[in-house]
Design a protein around this motif. Structure first.
Motif, PDB file in Angstrom:
ATOM      1  N   PHE A   3       0.915  -1.145   0.040  1.00  9.86           N
ATOM      2  CA  PHE A   3       0.020  -0.108  -0.161  1.00  9.86           C
ATOM      3  C   PHE A   3       0.791   1.353   0.156  1.00  9.86           C
ATOM      4  N   LEU A   4       0.858   2.082  -0.998  1.00  5.71           N
ATOM      5  CA  LEU A   4       1.590   2.957  -1.119  1.00  5.71           C
ATOM      6  C   LEU A   4       1.290   4.173  -0.301  1.00  5.71           C
ATOM      7  N   SER A   5       2.019   4.712   0.586  1.00  2.00           N
ATOM      8  CA  SER A   5       1.920   5.973   1.333  1.00  2.00           C
ATOM      9  C   SER A   5       2.671   7.168   0.960  1.00  2.00           C
ATOM     10  N   PRO A   6       2.352   8.044   0.250  1.00  2.00           N
ATOM     11  CA  PRO A   6       2.774   9.343  -0.030  1.00  2.00           C
ATOM     12  C   PRO A   6       3.696  10.072   0.788  1.00  2.00           C
ATOM     13  N   SER A   7       2.646  10.103   2.190  1.00  2.00           N
ATOM     14  CA  SER A   7       3.366  10.736   3.129  1.00  2.00           C
ATOM     15  C   SER A   7       4.726  10.023   3.862  1.00  2.00           C
ATOM     16  N   SER A   8       4.855   8.865   3.510  1.00  2.00           N
ATOM     17  CA  SER A   8       6.194   7.882   3.607  1.00  2.00           C
ATOM     18  C   SER A   8       7.337   8.276   2.621  1.00  2.00           C
ATOM     19  N   CYS A   9       6.725   8.635   1.722  1.00  2.00           N
ATOM     20  CA  CYS A   9       7.944   8.522   0.326  1.00  2.00           C
ATOM     21  C   CYS A   9       8.875   9.803   0.764  1.00  2.00           C
ATOM     22  N   THR A  10      10.134   9.431   0.324  1.00  2.00           N
ATOM     23  CA  THR A  10      11.187  10.302   0.487  1.00  2.00           C
ATOM     24  C   THR A  10      11.832  10.749  -0.816  1.00  2.00           C
ATOM     25  N   TRP A  11      12.508  11.653  -0.684  1.00  2.00           N
ATOM     26  CA  TRP A  11      13.505  12.406  -1.941  1.00  2.00           C
ATOM     27  C   TRP A  11      14.732  12.869  -1.573  1.00  2.00           C
ATOM     28  N   MET A  12      15.695  12.902  -2.490  1.00  2.00           N
ATOM     29  CA  MET A  12      16.850  13.536  -2.163  1.00  2.00           C
ATOM     30  C   MET A  12      17.329  14.416  -3.181  1.00  2.00           C
ATOM     31  N   GLU A  65       1.550   8.537 -10.395  1.00  2.00           N
ATOM     32  CA  GLU A  65       1.560   9.821 -10.804  1.00  2.00           C
ATOM     33  C   GLU A  65       2.352  10.623  -9.846  1.00  2.00           C
ATOM     34  N   VAL A  66       3.504  11.032 -10.388  1.00  2.00           N
ATOM     35  CA  VAL A  66       4.380  12.048  -9.438  1.00  2.00           C
ATOM     36  C   VAL A  66       4.630  13.395 -10.217  1.00  2.00           C
ATOM     37  N   LYS A  67       4.636  14.139  -9.521  1.00  2.00           N
ATOM     38  CA  LYS A  67       4.727  15.603 -10.083  1.00  2.00           C
ATOM     39  C   LYS A  67       5.875  16.366  -9.040  1.00  2.00           C
ATOM     40  N   GLY A  68       6.420  17.465  -9.603  1.00  2.00           N
ATOM     41  CA  GLY A  68       7.208  18.062  -9.208  1.00  2.00           C
ATOM     42  C   GLY A  68       7.353  19.452  -9.499  1.00  2.00           C
ATOM     43  N   GLU A  69       7.293  20.725  -8.734  1.00  2.00           N
ATOM     44  CA  GLU A  69       7.428  21.979  -9.192  1.00  2.00           C
ATOM     45  C   GLU A  69       8.183  22.897  -8.161  1.00  2.00           C
ATOM     46  N   MET A  70       8.374  24.024  -8.793  1.00  2.00           N
ATOM     47  CA  MET A  70       9.299  24.955  -7.998  1.00  2.00           C
ATOM     48  C   MET A  70       8.341  26.137  -8.240  1.00  2.00           C
ATOM     49  N   HIS A 108      12.697  29.723  -3.098  1.00  2.00           N
ATOM     50  CA  HIS A 108      11.510  29.106  -4.103  1.00  2.00           C
ATOM     51  C   HIS A 108      10.918  28.105  -2.714  1.00  2.00           C
ATOM     52  N   GLN A 109       9.755  27.444  -3.226  1.00  2.00           N
ATOM     53  CA  GLN A 109       9.417  26.118  -2.473  1.00  2.00           C
ATOM     54  C   GLN A 109       9.425  25.175  -3.545  1.00  2.00           C
ATOM     55  N   LEU A 110       9.914  23.887  -3.050  1.00  2.00           N
ATOM     56  CA  LEU A 110       9.841  22.660  -3.757  1.00  2.00           C
ATOM     57  C   LEU A 110       8.666  21.841  -3.468  1.00  2.00           C
ATOM     58  N   LEU A 111       7.961  21.648  -4.262  1.00  2.00           N
ATOM     59  CA  LEU A 111       6.610  20.791  -4.034  1.00  2.00           C
ATOM     60  C   LEU A 111       6.646  19.524  -4.827  1.00  2.00           C
ATOM     61  N   ASN A 156       8.283  15.938   3.709  1.00  2.00           N
ATOM     62  CA  ASN A 156       8.973  16.954   3.649  1.00  2.00           C
ATOM     63  C   ASN A 156       8.637  17.893   2.650  1.00  2.00           C
ATOM     64  N   SER A 157       7.531  17.688   2.203  1.00  2.00           N
ATOM     65  CA  SER A 157       7.062  18.579   0.845  1.00  2.00           C
ATOM     66  C   SER A 157       5.977  19.622   1.286  1.00  2.00           C
ATOM     67  N   PRO A 158       5.954  20.775   1.261  1.00  2.00           N
ATOM     68  CA  PRO A 158       6.769  21.566   0.292  1.00  2.00           C
ATOM     69  C   PRO A 158       8.117  21.869   1.145  1.00  2.00           C
ATOM     70  N   ASN A 159       9.206  22.051   0.473  1.00  2.00           N
ATOM     71  CA  ASN A 159      10.509  22.567   1.206  1.00  2.00           C
ATOM     72  C   ASN A 159      10.939  23.524   0.484  1.00  2.00           C
ATOM     73  N   ASP A 160      11.766  24.339   1.387  1.00  2.00           N
ATOM     74  CA  ASP A 160      12.640  25.453   0.848  1.00  2.00           C
ATOM     75  C   ASP A 160      13.659  25.266  -0.017  1.00  2.00           C
ATOM     76  N   LEU A 161      13.606  25.960  -1.055  1.00  2.00           N
ATOM     77  CA  LEU A 161      14.791  25.938  -1.938  1.00  2.00           C
ATOM     78  C   LEU A 161      15.308  27.223  -2.132  1.00  2.00           C
TER      79      LEU A 161
END
Length: 590
Positions: free
Chosen positions: A224-233, A264-269, A303-306, A316-321
């Motif tokens: 069961f995918l849990s977006p809130s548990s997903c990490t990024w680097m 469906e993964v999305k990213g924006e600054m 910026h904010q990284l979402l 840790n999204s959104p995060n300052d960039l």
């Protein structure tokens, strides 16, 4: 006048009476208007008794209807997206099912193959046992048959003697025959006449436990995918016009890695200024639960990284960039700051902005960002924390590394100057030095030291244990003389300013020669920024030369006087030069 049928209050009606109501007026309590106000709706609550122009009321209702349509459109868009998400998930479920199907078949094929191989092994062992037993029994049988033959031979001879020979012949032969026959009979008495092998051959295949285990073998695991548990680097700093990469790892609610793609993964600054200008990322699905988002910022500033998965923010999204302007080294011309320092040899910058300068005064001066002297570390000597011409310094965190040239060693101190450790002594063996002048530390905490008079680079672990030598002696592309400044490029390669060879040599971290570039006159200081630009101070050319990532010289800063060490402030890109001949440390802002 018109009387309210509910509260019995009178309401004024304009000229024309009730007959004009359907055309241009709206009575402010809820009734059914059908040309004449006689047909009332029972059991209703009216709103007011005002009479308004019907166009005004219609406009209000039009706005309400338009708003409802827009709301409906937005909801339908969301629902359409949800439907598409479900369709993608159905496809992914089918893919996951096919993957699991293949895994099950493969696992059981392996089991079947293993069982078949074991069966062949047991049958082969059975055949070997059969051969061994039958061979032993056959040899025993042949031995018995020989004994029977020997006994028959002597009994036949004895019978013939008794029947055909004279008394004299019987006397002459009679002693021999009985003796041989008795010897044979005695041999028979000394051996076992029972078969030397048992007929019993049994097999033990304990299948009960195995069958029980096989009956429960395997497990279908539903992730069961849990977006809130997903990490990024990624890094906390991006640059205008430069591709910025984010690596995303999808996870389950238990924190385990989710091994499938298709989400469906999305990213924006999103700029915190400039009216919230947005840059959308390109997403690459690696089909193993990981994704790479690539964004190219166009505006400098906060910026904010979402980052979202299936419309939900990951951990840790959104995060300052921080998006910084791309450096333009062509603008380097005049120093923005001049710090007076007696015979500066080298320079390095602390994360807090403090400027550390190794001096021919056999100490290290520490200046704040305004150029004010804060501290002096060490003094002339050979004791712990003392120096003899500290030609190379490098700071990482709160640890300061010093190439103690005249004492032929490397020292490790705190950023405030407390002695921690030292290693090395004069010589040419492994771990020994003959005038070290440069020291840097890589991302794996390996120390890289330029051993000036030994014409080599030595690499150590963080405790000073020798690991590798890059030997510059000899001829060929790999060779160099009198190495001085050291720097690492974004790929982790080691760049060496070869003072005696008037060139920059590049090696992998394993010491393999990569390339050479430039024609600097006695290069000493060397720094490389995070984009791969090289900055080389030329002792003989009295200048700072700048090379782009392709190693083409793009700019030269002149009017220096015997420059030595070069350093970069990674927080803002400022360039520092130990301008030895002018007793100054120069700061250039990019």
């Amino acid at each position: 006048m018109f009387q309210c049928p509910i509260c019995e209050r009178n309401t004024s009606i304009p000229v024309g009476g009730a007959s004009v109501l359907p055309q241009n007026l709206h009575l402010g309590f809820e009734v059914e208007v059908a040309g004449y106000m006689s047909k009332m709706v029972n059991n209703i609550t009216h709103k007011s008794h005002s009479v308004k122009e019907i166009s005004t009321v219609a406009k209000t209702h039009q706005m309400e209807i338009t708003g409802a349509l827009e709301d409906a459109k937005e909801v339908v868009t969301k629902l359409t997206g949800a439907i598409e998400g479900n369709n993608r998930m159905i496809e992914q479920v089918e893919i996951s099912k096919q993957t699991a199907f293949l895994a099950i078949n493969q696992a059981f094929e392996i089991l079947q193959q293993t069982l078949e191989e074991r069966k062949k092994t047991l049958l082969s062992e059975l055949e070997a046992i059969l051969l061994s037993k039958t061979t032993a029994l056959t040899l025993q049988k042949e031995h018995f048959e020989k004994m029977v033959g020997d006994i028959g031979h002597y009994t036949d001879m004895a019978s013939q003697i008794l029947q055909t020979h004279t008394d004299h012949e019987i006397v002459a032969l009679g002693g021999l025959i009985p003796t041989e026959l008795q010897a044979t009979l005695k041999r028979v008495q000394t051996i076992s006449l029972t078969p030397n092998q048992h007929s019993n051959i049994s097999v033990s295949v304990k299948t009960d436990d195995l069958v029980r285990q096989l009956s429960k073998l395997g497990e279908i695991i539903v992730f069961f995918l849990s977006p809130s548990s997903c990490t990024w680097m990624s890094t906390s700093v991006a640059k205008v016009g430069t591709r910025y990469h984010v690596k995303v790892q999808s996870k389950t609610s238990k924190g385990e890695e989710y091994p499938h793609g298709g989400v469906e993964v999305k990213g924006e600054m999103r700029s915190k200024t400039h009216n919230g200008a947005v840059v959308y990322g390109e997403v690459e699905d690696h089909r193993d639960g990981t994704y790479t988002i690539t964004l190219t910022p166009q505006i400098a500033g906060p910026h904010q990284l979402l980052i979202t998965m299936d419309g939900q923010h990951v951990q840790n999204s959104p995060n300052d960039l921080d998006v910084r302007p791309k450096r333009d080294y062509h603008t380097l011309c005049n120093a923005q700051q001049v710090i007076q320092c007696n015979r500066p040899l080298c320079v390095t910058i602390h994360d807090n902005g403090d400027i550390y300068v190794g001096s021919h005064d056999h100490c290290i001066y520490v200046f704040d960002q305004t150029g004010h002297l804060k501290n002096t570390i060490g003094s002339s000597g050979s004791g712990d924390g003392q120096f003899s011409s500290p030609y190379g310094i490098f700071i990482k965190g709160d640890v300061l590394y010093v190439a103690d040239h005249g004492n032929h060693r490397v020292q490790k101190l705190t950023s405030s100057g407390k002695f921690l450790h030292k290693f090395g002594q004069q010589g040419s063996g492994q771990g020994q030095f003959n005038g070290p002048v440069g020291v840097i530390i890589d991302s794996n905490n390996k120390l890289i030291v330029s051993d000036f008079n030994n014409h080599r680079i030595q690499i150590f672990n963080e405790n000073g244990g020798w690991l590798l030598t890059i030997d510059g002696k000899g001829s060929g592309n790999h060779s160099f003389q009198y190495p001085w400044g050291l720097a690492l490029d974004p790929q982790g390669n080691i760049h060496v300013a070869a003072f005696g060879s008037n060139v920059i040599k590049v090696f992998t971290k394993e010491g393999v020669y990569v390339r050479m570039y430039g024609d600097p006159k006695h290069p000493r200081g060397l720094a490389i920024d995070d984009e791969g630009y090289s900055l080389v101070s030329e002792w003989g050319g009295n200048c700072l030369s700048i090379y782009d990532p392709d190693r083409n010289k793009i700019h030269t800063v002149g009017n220096l006087k015997n420059p030595l060490g070069t350093a970069l402030d990674t927080s803002n890109g400022s360039v520092f030069i130990a301008n030895y001949g002018a007793n100054t440390v120069l700061k250039y802002c990019v």
